[in-house]
Design an enzyme around this catalytic site. Structure first.
Site, PDB file in Angstrom:
ATOM      1  CG  ASP A  13      -2.128   0.984   0.972  1.00 55.55           C
ATOM      2  OD1 ASP A  13      -2.538   1.147  -0.194  1.00 55.55           O
ATOM      3  OD2 ASP A  13      -2.612   1.593   1.953  1.00 55.55           O
ATOM      4  CE  LYS A  16       4.916  -3.510  -4.795  1.00 58.41           C
ATOM      5  NZ  LYS A  16       3.923  -4.256  -5.567  1.00 58.41           N
ATOM      6  CB  THR A  17      -0.018  -1.546  -8.091  1.00 58.45           C
ATOM      7  OG1 THR A  17       0.668  -2.566  -7.355  1.00 58.45           O
ATOM      8  CG2 THR A  17      -0.729  -2.192  -9.263  1.00 58.45           C
ATOM      9  CG  HIS A  76       2.498  -9.457   2.863  1.00 57.71           C
ATOM     10  ND1 HIS A  76       2.868 -10.589   3.541  1.00 57.71           N
ATOM     11  CD2 HIS A  76       1.623  -8.801   3.667  1.00 57.71           C
ATOM     12  CE1 HIS A  76       2.231 -10.629   4.697  1.00 57.71           C
ATOM     13  NE2 HIS A  76       1.473  -9.548   4.796  1.00 57.71           N
TER      14      HIS A  76
END
Length: 248
Positions: A13, A16-17, A76
């Site tokens: 979160d 980056k995406t 993660h």
């Protein structure tokens, strides 16, 4: 055509995406009137549901005469193995850090692996549009992180950019607000080295091509899963050290 292979390292979160979405848009991958879902790289249903990246995957954009292969990697700790595998396929990385939260434990772990491989970093202090953003504090925290990870001098003296993935902007100076991601693209071309195309093994030998991130990372996962299923189906097969060895 010139090529650059880069990975993106970030905690869950940290944006980056969303940044990859903006890079695709500004590089002209989508038509001006094309309707595109947010978080294009989160193609897995579970990824979209939880807002995280599970499978390493790649895309590419063309900036001028250069093709930039971008690998979006898991942020993660549970998927750290995916990150370590993909780092061996690139020549540099974007270290993306939230302008309020700063470097997180997973960022430290993955960045350490990338630095140990000799990859060149570009630091992105992201979400500078947050009300609680403290980009200069985070800038200093990243420098401390690089020192703790024993970065080489050329890695420590890496460029810093201040970005907003939501707005699609980047700047090298906080007092000069960015309007596009052009500074980011230009920094990638000027900092990340091109891939070594071949590795010579003998006189006159063209060498062995070095893998690059233009390959869809999901193919590796599918291939491995299919091979494991086929091996398990073999009569008299038994598991050993993560592979399959037939009984004698």
């Amino acid at each position: 055509m010139k090529i650059r292979n880069i990975a993106i390292i970030a905690h869950v979160d940290h944006g980056k995406t969303t940044l990859v979405d903006q890079m695709l848009r500004q590089a002209g991958v989508f038509r001006a009137n094309q309707q595109v879902a947010e978080r294009v790289m989160d193609s897995n249903p579970l990824e979209r549901e939880r807002g995280i990246t599970i499978l390493a995957k790649n895309t590419s954009v063309r900036w001028g005469d250069t093709k930039i292969n971008i690998v979006d990697t898991p942020g993660h700790a549970d998927f750290g193995g995916e990150v370590e595998r993909i780092l061996r396929m690139v020549d540099g990385f974007l270290l993306l850090v939230d302008a309020a939260e700063g470097p997180m434990p997973q960022t430290r772990f993955v960045a350490g692996k990338a630095l140990a491989l000799g990859l060149k970093p570009i630091v992105l202090v992201n979400k500078i549009d947050r009300p609680d953003a403290e980009p200069m504090r985070v800038h200093d925290e990243v420098l401390e992180l690089l020192m703790d990870l024993e970065a080489a001098p050329e890695q420590f003296n890496c460029p810093f950019l201040y970005t907003s993935s939501r707005l699609g902007t980047a700047t090298l100076e906080l007092d000069e607000p960015g309007t596009t991601l052009t500074p980011l693209f230009d920094t990638i071309l000027g900092t990340i080295p091109p891939p070594k195309a071949t590795e010579a093994t003998a006189e006159g030998d063209r060498g062995r091509p070095v893998p690059d991130a233009d390959l869809d990372a999901r193919l590796f996962l599918v291939s491995r899963a299919n091979r494991d299923r086929a091996d398990r189906a073999r009569p008299g097969a038994r598991r050993r050290y993560g592979g399959v060895t037939p009984d004698r």
